[in-house]
Design a protein around this motif. Sequence first.
Motif, mmCIF file in Angstrom:
data_model
loop_
_atom_site.group_PDB
_atom_site.id
_atom_site.type_symbol
_atom_site.label_atom_id
_atom_site.label_comp_id
_atom_site.label_asym_id
_atom_site.label_seq_id
_atom_site.Cartn_x
_atom_site.Cartn_y
_atom_site.Cartn_z
ATOM 1 N N UNK A 1 2.467 1.282 -3.317
ATOM 2 C CA UNK A 1 1.732 1.964 -4.325
ATOM 3 C C UNK A 1 1.162 3.320 -4.303
ATOM 4 N N UNK A 2 1.078 3.910 -3.231
ATOM 5 C CA UNK A 2 0.836 5.343 -3.049
ATOM 6 C C UNK A 2 1.733 6.160 -3.569
ATOM 7 N N UNK A 3 2.939 5.919 -3.144
ATOM 8 C CA UNK A 3 4.234 6.631 -3.617
ATOM 9 C C UNK A 3 4.245 6.618 -5.114
ATOM 10 N N UNK A 4 4.092 5.552 -5.654
ATOM 11 C CA UNK A 4 4.223 5.446 -7.310
ATOM 12 C C UNK A 4 2.886 6.142 -7.936
ATOM 13 N N UNK A 5 1.899 5.740 -7.347
ATOM 14 C CA UNK A 5 0.564 6.503 -7.933
ATOM 15 C C UNK A 5 0.658 8.042 -7.548
ATOM 16 N N UNK A 6 1.040 8.536 -6.755
ATOM 17 C CA UNK A 6 1.185 9.876 -6.267
ATOM 18 C C UNK A 6 1.986 10.695 -7.425
ATOM 19 N N UNK A 7 3.382 9.870 -7.705
ATOM 20 C CA UNK A 7 4.070 10.447 -8.705
ATOM 21 C C UNK A 7 3.559 10.470 -10.090
ATOM 22 N N UNK A 8 2.926 9.315 -10.374
ATOM 23 C CA UNK A 8 2.348 9.108 -11.706
ATOM 24 C C UNK A 8 1.295 10.054 -11.921
ATOM 25 N N UNK A 9 0.364 10.335 -10.861
ATOM 26 C CA UNK A 9 -0.669 11.221 -10.831
ATOM 27 C C UNK A 9 0.047 12.980 -11.403
ATOM 28 N N UNK A 10 1.096 13.237 -10.747
ATOM 29 C CA UNK A 10 1.755 14.683 -11.089
ATOM 30 C C UNK A 10 2.267 14.514 -12.467
ATOM 31 N N UNK A 11 2.855 13.600 -13.067
ATOM 32 C CA UNK A 11 3.551 13.451 -14.234
ATOM 33 C C UNK A 11 2.191 13.686 -15.244
ATOM 34 N N UNK A 12 1.112 12.837 -15.109
ATOM 35 C CA UNK A 12 0.105 12.983 -15.889
ATOM 36 C C UNK A 12 -0.666 14.073 -15.884
ATOM 37 N N UNK A 13 -0.679 14.812 -14.897
ATOM 38 C CA UNK A 13 -1.401 16.242 -14.734
ATOM 39 C C UNK A 13 -0.525 17.083 -15.648
ATOM 40 N N UNK B 1 -15.522 17.407 1.979
ATOM 41 C CA UNK B 1 -14.257 17.155 2.568
ATOM 42 C C UNK B 1 -14.188 15.378 2.794
ATOM 43 N N UNK B 2 -15.315 14.945 2.243
ATOM 44 C CA UNK B 2 -15.263 13.473 2.443
ATOM 45 C C UNK B 2 -14.688 12.459 1.375
ATOM 46 N N UNK B 3 -14.492 13.132 0.241
ATOM 47 C CA UNK B 3 -13.874 12.232 -0.776
ATOM 48 C C UNK B 3 -14.699 10.899 -1.001
ATOM 49 N N UNK B 4 -13.806 9.951 -1.076
ATOM 50 C CA UNK B 4 -14.237 8.510 -1.087
ATOM 51 C C UNK B 4 -14.070 7.753 0.057
ATOM 52 N N UNK C 1 0.949 -1.139 -0.094
ATOM 53 C CA UNK C 1 0.018 -0.100 0.008
ATOM 54 C C UNK C 1 0.880 1.296 -0.006
ATOM 55 N N UNK C 2 1.953 1.486 0.727
ATOM 56 C CA UNK C 2 2.539 2.715 0.798
ATOM 57 C C UNK C 2 3.523 2.584 -0.323
ATOM 58 N N UNK D 1 -5.678 7.512 -0.166
ATOM 59 C CA UNK D 1 -6.457 6.565 -0.978
ATOM 60 C C UNK D 1 -7.799 6.929 -1.147
ATOM 61 N N UNK D 2 -8.338 7.863 -0.061
ATOM 62 C CA UNK D 2 -9.816 8.368 -0.253
ATOM 63 C C UNK D 2 -9.952 9.743 -0.624
ATOM 64 N N UNK D 3 -8.840 10.289 -1.467
ATOM 65 C CA UNK D 3 -8.946 11.503 -1.873
ATOM 66 C C UNK D 3 -9.915 11.823 -2.935
ATOM 67 N N UNK D 4 -10.097 10.797 -3.834
ATOM 68 C CA UNK D 4 -11.157 11.251 -4.993
ATOM 69 C C UNK D 4 -12.498 10.924 -4.669
#
Length: 598
Positions: free
Chosen positions: A64-76, A556-559, A61-62, A408-411
């Motif tokens: 995956x979060x690190x990778x996903x957050x970086x991927x999100x920035x790059x894609x954005x 504020x609730x996200x998912x 999980x940790x 993990x619940x921010x979207x």
Amino acid sequence: MSDQRVKTRAEIAASDKWAIEKIYPDTKAWRADFEQLKAEAEKLPQFSGKLNKADQLLAFFKLDEKVSRTAGKLAEYANRRADEDTANAEFIALRAEINAYLSELAAKEAYFEPEILSYPERTVEQELKEQPALGLYRFALEQILKKKPHTLDSRSETLLAAVSDCLEGPSNAYDFLTDADMTFPEIHNEDGQLVELTESTYHRFITSKDRQVRKEAFQALFNTYGKYQNTFASLLTSSVKNFVFMAKQHHYTSALQCSLAPNNIPTEVYHTALKTINAHLNSLHRYVSLKKKLLKLSDMHMYDLYVPVIDVPERHYEFDEAVQTVKEGLAPLGKEYLDLFSKGIESGWVDRYPNKGKCSGAYSSGCYDVQPYVLLNFNYDLNSVSTLAHEMGHSLHTYYSTKNQPYIYSDYSLFCAETASTTNEALLIHHLIDKETDQNRKLYLINSQLEQIRTTVFRQLLFAEFELFTHEKAEAGVQLTAKELRAFWHDVNVKYYGPEMTVDSENDMEWARIPHFYRDFYVYQYATGYAAANSFSRMILSGGEDAVEKYKGFLKSGSSDYPINVLRKAGVDMATAKPMEDVIHTFDELLDMLERAL
């Protein structure tokens, strides 16, 4: 005043562009992060086969979060830069590169859910007890485990995945037929000249003040669809049967349940929306009668629905004036919300004006580690003002969610996605109607709001009723032909629009023009989202600070919970008839205002 010439990107003032450099100062920095991402992502497969060990599950999980957050920035960054100028080869290539890699990344993580689902009962629960830090992921794991009764063995899932592309055949064929192969006849414009009719020009003709123009456009468009009625019927029924097949294979009781299950939405929400709207169709009948009166028509036809009933000169808004107007409309949301709105405008959230090559339309985007970004093509009119309110509603929803939820619940879910944006629009139009002193302009605003409810609530639920009909028939083994589809569409339009509407036979082919029918049980969310937003706006306008705080709690609730629960905690229970009754009450109030003004 506005410059009528479309500028190049370089000619747009920096203050009018989004601050994209806050993500990466340049492509070099982007590429450095990309290389680091690829190195980190290579570690993901090492957890395969080990997720039944609590420490390994937490480590996954940790990472995956690190990778996903970086991927999100790059894609954005890549996607926003590409949308600034779609002719800029550098950023188009950058977007293609990161999007291709995201598919690779998904493949590296693909083992995760199947492996979790393969474990014996209570494996995950035991891991949660062993490793308290996994508590953060309890809800995420619960969502995965809910799929277990509907997940087949590995061989079967692999087989279904292998044919998934084939099952998209009807949708793909529909797109090719409507986008590329179909052509429409020429029609006469207001000056009697022969002009080309296309899907993109149809709206201009169907809203024409010249009744003959809109009638001719209407008949030409739908008669063309009618020439392909058997093909359209085959494509639609095949698409429906494909979805029904997949739902049955995964042990759902119905296609509707299968569609709503990922967000844990009870099927009663869908049925309650249809039942409630059917109980109040007299409100739509009343609107049709009023529109017929305003247009001074002896008979009302389907091609008369979209013509404006009130003519007013288009009001010009400069961007700063639009911002001030929106802030006045959103004043009931309180100082904190307005300050965040101003912060967004002042700190480079918004890319304001058109430029050569810029992506058309408008949207809000963002990811966890960067500010929201809003693309506009501001056109100095009321629609642009409303669009600003709408997209900033999305952005502030994103802002509140990312600031108050772990990654993990921010979207937030699709079911809730349009609620915040539409709440902003509802508050804005209420403010504009309330303060308007010019009688004609007030009528114009009232009718605009009526039309929005007609098209977003009544019309989308008419679509939803048709969609339920096609799926239930397929589930019962009934083969629908163009004749049955046309007949049902005709009857449901007669029911919705009432005795004063002539439902023209050409309109019986309208179902063939709706691409959303190839995305099963999607359209009802437009109506439920609007109903939720309407309920929020009514609560905010009448409930004061307590209602505002509940609404901000929703933002504020996200998912962090299922969408139905997120809305319910904020005071809007979509499992009941009340939100839909609220929006019909708003519709009736607007009708009263329109009648009083006549």
